[in-house]
Design an enzyme around this catalytic site. Structure first.
Site, short mmCIF file in Angstrom:
data_model
loop_
_atom_site.label_atom_id
_atom_site.label_comp_id
_atom_site.label_asym_id
_atom_site.label_seq_id
_atom_site.Cartn_x
_atom_site.Cartn_y
_atom_site.Cartn_z
N ASP A 1 -2.12 -2.07 10.54
CA ASP A 1 -2.44 -1.96 9.11
C ASP A 1 -3.18 -3.19 8.58
OD1 ASP A 1 -1.44 0.56 8.67
OD2 ASP A 1 0.47 -0.10 7.83
N LYS B 1 0.85 -1.21 0.00
CA LYS B 1 0.00 0.00 0.00
C LYS B 1 0.88 1.25 0.00
CE LYS B 1 0.86 1.06 4.62
NZ LYS B 1 1.69 2.12 5.11
#
Ligand SMILES: C[C@@](CO)(OP(=O)(O)O)[C@H](O)COP(=O)(O)OP(=O)(O)OC[C@H]1O[C@@H](n2ccc(N)nc2=O)[C@H](O)[C@@H]1O
Ligand SMILES: Nc1ncnc2c1ncn2[C@@H]1O[C@H](COP(=O)(O)OP(=O)(O)O)[C@@H](O)[C@H]1O
Length: 293
Positions: free
Chosen positions: A140, A12
């Site tokens: 995350d 990401k």
């Protein structure tokens, strides 16, 4: 017969990242725009008949693991909750650099959870159990587990509001001689702020509106709070200079150390990529890629 399941674990970038004052437990609230990029680790799980558990990771040899790797932790927690034996062989081929702010460890863990849920089928864990495991592995992990390509992420990382992703080109630049520890980066940010009141900047809706515009205009609206505490300023200044000559948005992803450039014009990304290769050569790893659609 052994069952083999496989799936890529994407990285990401944080296209925006505001960090608030720490909660009493020491974690920080964030308000961030996460987007998956087309750089991935390969994860395969073999469910075996024997009661053996083995995790093989290639590409992480340079890193001293502080306890369990994220794949082991996710698998162990899942099997405990599901009351099934750890009869697994997990194979991970890493391409995502570690301590880069690209979320590789979290994505690997979320992918293991996805694969185990797929294998368990009707006996899969319910959402609450799964969400609980995700946060135990890392802040995350909930985003990667959500399967959204792009989202506004809030709280410690558990608040996920999907945002429609866009076809944008991305250049990633990771220095080879240094990386960033996430906990040290949060610690340094608190030190710099010295307990001063901090605002969280634009709301989630405002960030989502900015995301619809051209990346060339994001620079005055989106930011990353970790940029203020970043070490190796000279390195990042050189990269920012490159960006200023091109049409796009750039910054640190997460707590670093990877830098990204994003544009709706593929040619601009090619220019930045070529310039990075000629200026930094083997001092960096660089990728020309895009957001995952
Ligand atoms: C900064 C961010 C932004 O996406 O990503 P990375 O740069 O690590 O990729 C995240 O908040 C990182 O999430 P993650 O890497 O999963 O962190 P964790 O393993 O949960 O926590 C590592 C350490 O970071 C700090 N931490 C993490 C998340 C958070 N919201 N507040 C914190 O203060 C804590 O000190 C914790 O001990
Ligand atoms: N599967 C994994 N992939 C990468 N790093 C891992 C993994 N498991 C544990 N780690 C440890 O987690 C740390 C940071 O992981 P990573 O998610 O790659 O970085 P970041 O938080 O910067 O995105 C590394 O120091 C590494 O030792």
């Amino acid at each position: 017969m052994d069952t083999i399941l496989a799936r890529p674990a994407y990285a990401k970038v944080n296209l925006h990242l505001a960090v608030g004052q720490p909660f009493p437990d020491g974690y920080h609230p964030i308000r961030s725009l996460f987007a998956l990029v087309d750089l991935f680790d390969d994860i395969a799980i073999t469910v075996t008949g024997s009661r053996r558990f083995k995790v093989e990771v290639t590409g992480l040899e340079a890193f001293q693991l502080n306890g369990e790797d994220t794949l082991t932790k996710a698998a162990r927690l899942w099997c405990e909750r599901a009351h099934v034996p750890l009869s697994l062989h997990i194979d991970c081929k890493k391409r995502i650099p570690a301590q880069a702010g690209l979320g590789g460890g979290s994505s690997d863990a979320a992918t293991v959870l996805h694969l185990l849920q797929e294998y368990a089928s009707d006996d899969a864990l319910d959402e609450n159990n799964l969400a609980d495991i995700a946060l135990q592995v890392g802040s995350d992990v909930p985003f990667f587990l959500s399967s959204h390509c792009c989202a506004i992420v809030t709280g410690r990382g558990e608040g996920i509001t999907p945002v429609e992703t866009r076809n944008l080109a991305v250049c990633l630049v990771m220095p080879i001689s240094f990386a960033t520890s996430t906990s040290s980066a949060y610690f340094r940010l608190d030190e710099i702020r010295g307990g001063d009141f901090v605002t969280m900047g634009p709301t989630g809706d405002e960030i989502a509106e900015v995301f619809k515009k051209s990346p060339a205009v994001w620079n005055s609206l989106l930011y990353n709070d970790f940029q203020q505490g970043v070490e190796h300023q000279a390195f990042y200044s050189q990269l920012e200079q490159l960006r200023s000559a091109c049409n796009g948005y750039s910054g640190l992803t997460g707590s670093g150390a990877c830098w990204f450039f994003v544009s709706d014009d593929q040619r601009q990304v090619q220019i930045v990529f070529d310039e990075v290769v000629s200026r930094f050569g083997t001092e960096v790893m660089s990728w020309k890629t895009g957001l995952v659609l």
